[in-house]
Design an enzyme around this catalytic site. Sequence first.
Site, PDB file in Angstrom:
ATOM      1  N   ASP A   1      -1.977  -6.549  -5.546  1.00 34.95           N
ATOM      2  CA  ASP A   1      -2.077  -5.485  -6.549  1.00 34.95           C
ATOM      3  C   ASP A   1      -1.138  -5.813  -7.715  1.00 34.95           C
ATOM      4  OD1 ASP A   1      -2.814  -3.089  -7.707  1.00 34.95           O
ATOM      5  OD2 ASP A   1      -1.885  -1.809  -6.195  1.00 34.95           O
TER       6      ASP A   1
ATOM      7  N   CYS B   1     -10.465   3.398  -2.889  1.00 35.41           N
ATOM      8  CA  CYS B   1      -9.214   4.030  -2.460  1.00 35.41           C
ATOM      9  C   CYS B   1      -8.963   5.341  -3.205  1.00 35.41           C
ATOM     10  CB  CYS B   1      -8.078   3.037  -2.732  1.00 35.41           C
ATOM     11  SG  CYS B   1      -6.685   3.276  -1.659  1.00 35.41           S
TER      12      CYS B   1
HETATM   13  O1  LIG Z   1      -3.409   5.303  -5.652  1.00 30.46           O
HETATM   14  C1  LIG Z   1      -2.300   5.803  -5.549  1.00 30.46           C
HETATM   15  O2  LIG Z   1      -2.004   6.876  -6.111  1.00 30.46           O
HETATM   16  C2  LIG Z   1      -1.230   5.116  -4.742  1.00 30.46           C
HETATM   17  C3  LIG Z   1       0.020   5.711  -4.648  1.00 30.46           C
HETATM   18  C4  LIG Z   1       1.029   5.119  -3.909  1.00 30.46           C
HETATM   19  C5  LIG Z   1       0.799   3.927  -3.250  1.00 30.46           C
HETATM   20  C6  LIG Z   1      -0.462   3.316  -3.340  1.00 30.46           C
HETATM   21  C7  LIG Z   1      -1.471   3.885  -4.073  1.00 30.46           C
HETATM   22  N1  LIG Z   1      -2.725   3.274  -4.202  1.00 30.46           N
HETATM   23  C8  LIG Z   1      -3.018   2.063  -3.504  1.00 30.46           C
HETATM   24  C9  LIG Z   1      -4.321   1.419  -3.695  1.00 30.46           C
HETATM   25  O3  LIG Z   1      -4.798   0.739  -2.759  1.00 30.46           O
HETATM   26  C10 LIG Z   1      -5.049   1.385  -5.010  1.00 30.46           C
HETATM   27  O4  LIG Z   1      -6.417   1.317  -4.755  1.00 30.46           O
HETATM   28  C11 LIG Z   1      -4.599   0.101  -5.744  1.00 30.46           C
HETATM   29  O5  LIG Z   1      -3.273   0.268  -6.151  1.00 30.46           O
HETATM   30  C12 LIG Z   1      -5.471  -0.193  -6.978  1.00 30.46           C
HETATM   31  O6  LIG Z   1      -5.456   0.878  -7.870  1.00 30.46           O
HETATM   32  P1  LIG Z   1      -6.209   0.778  -9.303  1.00 30.46           P
HETATM   33  O7  LIG Z   1      -5.435  -0.173 -10.145  1.00 30.46           O
HETATM   34  O8  LIG Z   1      -6.194   2.164  -9.842  1.00 30.46           O
HETATM   35  O9  LIG Z   1      -7.609   0.311  -9.012  1.00 30.46           O
END
Ligand SMILES: O=C(O)c1ccccc1NCC(=O)[C@H](O)[C@H](O)COP(=O)(O)O
Length: 209
Positions: free
Chosen positions: A130, A6
Amino acid sequence: MRIKICGITQPQQGKAIADLGATALGFICVTTSPRYVTIKQIQAVVEKLPSKVDSIGVFANTRPEKIKQAVVDGGLTGVQLHGDESPEFCQQLRESLPEVEIIKALRISTATDFDKAAIYNLCVDTLLVDAYHPQQLGGTGKTLDWQLLQNFQPSCPWFLAGGLTPHNILEALSQVKPTGIDLSSGVERAPGDKDLQKVAQLFEKLGNR
Ligand SMILES: O=C(O)c1ccccc1NCC(=O)[C@H](O)[C@H](O)COP(=O)(O)O
């Protein structure tokens, strides 16, 4: 297993990540995110992808008309709802976009948050679990308590997200049995700038899963 990376912003990185084995790429359509991309940027990535790779737009508390426009213009195959969207909102969106995968993100802070899965799994195609962060909606790098997820078996497919990295992925998957995984900051150099070495390391760790 589905593997979603993502926060893609660059066409070359999207293509390289798909070639490494990602089954889905996520595009952040939340303007406050450092990973925000415009529809034009999404189009530029999607046109380089093989059709078997899913293109998921990530939204938070966005009007349905705006989501639908992004789906059509961006060539999205799925929509991830990462805000406070109600089950009714998800159901209506699913009815108006029947060909599109609707994913609802559940941001978990306590064990009782899992109860929401039993409601949302009736009105979406897929869930994404999440970690909760008080200031950020996603891409936080914060891990969940995987022990809480050992018996999590919703009746629909689901992604495990939240602070997954090439270093902790096997430990996570030894405790949790999701249908798919979702990573963002754990395979980045900086927000929106993916580290292809880390992505390659992830796929090495995953082997044939
Ligand atoms: O990634 C972002 O900046 C974000 C901003 C606002 C809403 C959702 C967002 N990300 C969503 C995702 O699917 C991410 O991959 C998920 O939160 C996992 O993130 P991480 O902990 O950094 O792997």
